[in-house]
Design an enzyme around this catalytic site. Sequence first.
Site, mmCIF file in Angstrom:
data_model
loop_
_atom_site.group_PDB
_atom_site.id
_atom_site.type_symbol
_atom_site.label_atom_id
_atom_site.label_comp_id
_atom_site.label_asym_id
_atom_site.label_seq_id
_atom_site.Cartn_x
_atom_site.Cartn_y
_atom_site.Cartn_z
ATOM 1 N N LYS A 157 -10.686 -0.857 6.776
ATOM 2 C CA LYS A 157 -9.436 -0.774 7.537
ATOM 3 C C LYS A 157 -9.803 -0.415 8.977
ATOM 4 C CE LYS A 157 -5.278 2.138 7.791
ATOM 5 N NZ LYS A 157 -4.137 2.613 7.002
ATOM 6 N N GLU B 135 0.886 -1.175 0.000
ATOM 7 C CA GLU B 135 0.000 0.000 0.000
ATOM 8 C C GLU B 135 0.918 1.218 0.000
ATOM 9 O OE1 GLU B 135 -2.631 0.329 3.466
ATOM 10 O OE2 GLU B 135 -2.449 2.499 3.299
ATOM 11 N N ARG C 202 1.138 10.016 1.410
ATOM 12 C CA ARG C 202 1.716 10.947 2.387
ATOM 13 C C ARG C 202 2.931 11.636 1.807
ATOM 14 N NH1 ARG C 202 1.351 6.825 7.532
ATOM 15 N NH2 ARG C 202 -0.691 6.112 6.892
HETATM 16 C C1 3PG Z 1 -1.282 3.462 8.660
HETATM 17 O O1 3PG Z 1 -1.640 4.571 8.307
HETATM 18 O O2 3PG Z 1 -1.786 2.471 8.163
HETATM 19 C C2 3PG Z 1 -0.328 3.387 9.787
HETATM 20 O O3 3PG Z 1 0.583 4.428 9.754
HETATM 21 C C3 3PG Z 1 0.376 2.099 9.918
HETATM 22 O O4 3PG Z 1 0.467 1.891 11.261
HETATM 23 P P1 3PG Z 1 1.810 1.389 11.921
HETATM 24 O O5 3PG Z 1 2.894 2.341 11.503
HETATM 25 O O6 3PG Z 1 1.555 1.401 13.398
HETATM 26 O O7 3PG Z 1 2.064 0.001 11.392
#
Ligand code: 3PG
Length: 210
Positions: A128, A40, A44
């Site tokens: 999600k 994914e 950002r």
């Molecule tokens: C996301 O937006 O999916 C998160 O930043 C991922 O979460 P994590 O960094 O705690 O794995």
Amino acid sequence: MDVISELGRLGLMPVVEIPDASLALPLGRALVDAGLLCAEITFRTTAAADAIRILRGGCPELLVGAGTVLDAEQVDAAIAAGAAFLVAPGFNPGVARHARVRGALFVPGICTPSEIEAARASGCHVLKFFPAEAAGGVAFLKAVSGPYRDMRFVPTGGISPANLANYLALPQVIACGGSWMVPKQLIAAGDFVTIGRLAAEAVALARAAR
Ligand code: 3PG
């Protein structure tokens, strides 16, 4: 290709923040070599659309989606780049509508029953669960599986090798998302050897959990 089935087969969705599109191909190859055939790519960074395009062309084995899709423009940019699915951290009805009109598989973020219902009403059945650990983790998913039996989840946020198996053991969990196997510092440093090792470990854990 049935994207949901493929995600379910893999059980993992690495959440990638890529600072420069030139890093996309070595990253994609490291994931493929590790057997982690999904990524994914989050919006950002401004490199996201180019990175998706490069991965679609150069790593055909990889299931490539777009993440942090926050508005209609990003829906269009992700589709134009070839994203196979779109993920968002929250549920925005306008974005969901636009993705549906464009025919894209949209996986919005939820962390409350009301958000699950709003997403369901807009036609989204894979959600999600974000931020998973902070919002109740495995206990939340067990609780909502009673009323919302037709919903499937991709928990993300705070998932690590230590708790991955607990999530993957739940039948309503399609796959777990996370950045632990693709830390942005390692991507920026070009350390694809370590990323490959972390990804291979995650694949082994996911296989053992299923
Ligand atoms: C996301 O937006 O999916 C998160 O930043 C991922 O979460 P994590 O960094 O705690 O794995």
